[in-house]
Design an enzyme around this catalytic site. Structure first.
Site, PDB file in Angstrom:
ATOM      1  CG  HIS A 254      -2.713   3.088  -9.751  1.00 43.24           C
ATOM      2  ND1 HIS A 254      -1.437   3.039 -10.253  1.00 43.24           N
ATOM      3  CD2 HIS A 254      -2.715   2.373  -8.614  1.00 43.24           C
ATOM      4  CE1 HIS A 254      -0.697   2.299  -9.452  1.00 43.24           C
ATOM      5  NE2 HIS A 254      -1.442   1.884  -8.444  1.00 43.24           N
ATOM      6  CD  GLU A 308      -6.172  -0.082  -1.408  1.00 44.84           C
ATOM      7  OE1 GLU A 308      -6.650  -1.158  -0.993  1.00 44.84           O
ATOM      8  OE2 GLU A 308      -5.130   0.416  -0.952  1.00 44.84           O
TER       9      GLU A 308
END
Ligand code: COA
Length: 371
Positions: A254, A308
């Protein structure tokens, strides 16, 4: 003047709406920790919170619920656009196109408003569910005003009243994904808003940015990855081979978090309860080995599980086809996009950064036949 690649670390705007505390692994909406909201709030309450800055009182929530439930039907021109979509279209392309048709048909024009935000949030599930019905040769299911946002979305997909545990899982997913600081699609929506364009254009731009696998397109790829891994004894060879050949592991890493995404932790607990034990064991085993290996190879980056990875398991467990995962993300994130657009409009200034020119200068124009 040098450029910040990917605007890494650049603060582009002040916002009161949400913030990602990347070092600590915290996400806050309007002052509330995401864990509290995921455990206690409905998606509708979170919409109200993002749009208005405070949690709704009972009468405020009743008013919002009534408005959302009364605006789920597509205007005729947008329904025609939905029916004209090729069955093979990517669901995000269908959502982007029909959301644009909604903007033209209603129309959604002028200065973005709270009222328009409610309409767009209300109508997104109708587009996604409707596209899924039509592409599989089934007719549309009319929205049911007795059902909440998550329950009605599942109902319009299947034509059957959904089980309570599916509604709860999807509602929590929608709460978790509704906003996330200055993510790429929100930034896109704010840039469009800053030109004083209309709200439909802002969310259509947001859909386009969300579609990419580096943002909202990853969860279906997570399911593909878990399918390819298949069994526990294939986790190590599959991951080693993917990383050795320069591939990326979907659902990890991320830009802002330097520890586990708090949403991934909540979704992991939900996936543990909602998936089969075999599937959860495969996902958990993949997660553990992936983190170990990523951190061995890139210790300076601190790569962990992102939202996700377990979104895929949770959306799978409520019966959503995997190519609807990104558009279901949009069903949630439209709340954040619209909140950010409304915020951008207060004291708006055109967002117009500069670039670092690295091309040639001083060339002399040569007519086409002499080149
Ligand atoms: C999310 C993502 C785009 C963040 O990107 P970023 O902040 O620009 O991070 P970087 O791409 O600069 O990553 C730094 C390094 O770690 C590597 N890396 C990052 N995420 C990785 C992943 N999931 N698998 C393998 N390597 C990864 C990069 O290849 C890069 O290596 P390099 O320095 O040798 O080029 C990236 O982690 C990614 O592509 N993840 C997979 C897709 C995904 O899960 N998307 C959903 C995001 S919520």
């Amino acid at each position: 003047m040098s450029s910040a690649k990917g605007l890494d670390g650049v603060v582009v705007s002040a916002t009161n709406i949400s913030h990602v505390f990347g070092e600590e692994g915290r996400l806050v909406y309007r002052g509330y920790e995401i864990n509290q909201l995921a455990a206690k709030a409905t998606f509708e309450e979170v919409c109200f919170l993002l749009w208005n800055g405070h949690l709704p009182k009972r009468d405020e929530l009743d008013t919002l619920n009534a408005a959302l439930r009364s605006r789920r039907t597509l205007p005729p021109a947008a329904e025609l656009a939905l029916r004209a979509m090729p069955k093979e279209a990517d669901p995000m392309d269908a959502l982007r196109t029909v959301a644009s048709a909604v903007g033209a048909a209603l129309p959604i024009s002028g200065k973005p408003s709270y009222d328009q935000a409610i309409t767009l949030a209300a109508i997104f599930p109708t587009i996604v569910a409707g596209f899924n019905r039509l592409r599989s040769g089934r007719d549309l299911v009319a929205p049911d005003a007795s059902l909440g946002h998550a329950a009605n979305y599942l109902y319009m997909l299947t034509g059957e009243k959904p089980p309570e545990n599916h509604v709860k899982s999807l509602d929590t997913y929608l709460v978790l994904l509704a906003d996330h600081g200055m993510n790429a699609s929100t930034f896109t929506a704010r840039v469009i808003a800053s030109t004083e364009s209309d709200l439909a254009s802002c969310v259509v731009g947001g859909i386009g940015a969300l579609k990419g696998p580096l943002h909202g397109g990853a969860p279906a790829l997570v399911m593909d990855m878990l399918d390819q891994i298949g069994t526990a004894d294939n986790i190590k060879p599959w991951i080693d081979q993917t990383l050795n050949s320069g591939g990326k592991l979907m659902g990890f890493g991320h830009r802002v978090y330097r520890t586990t995404d708090p949403r991934a932790e909540i979704l992991r607990d939900m996936a543990r309860q909602a998936s089969t034990p075999e599937f959860f064991a495969l996902a958990r085993g993949t997660e553990e080995y992936a983190i170990e290996e990523l951190n061995k190879r890139k210790p300076e980056r601190r790569l962990y599980t992102n939202v996700e990875f377990y979104s895929a398991s949770v959306l799978n467990s409520v019966g959503l086809p995997r190519d609807l995962f990104p558009s279901t993300f949009a069903v949630s994130r439209v709340a954040g996009w619209t909140a950010h657009v409304l915020e951008q409009m207060v004291g708006n200034r055109l967002i117009r950064p500069q670039s670092e020119y690295t091309g040639p200068q001083g060339l002399t124009f040569v007519p086409v036949d002499q080149r």
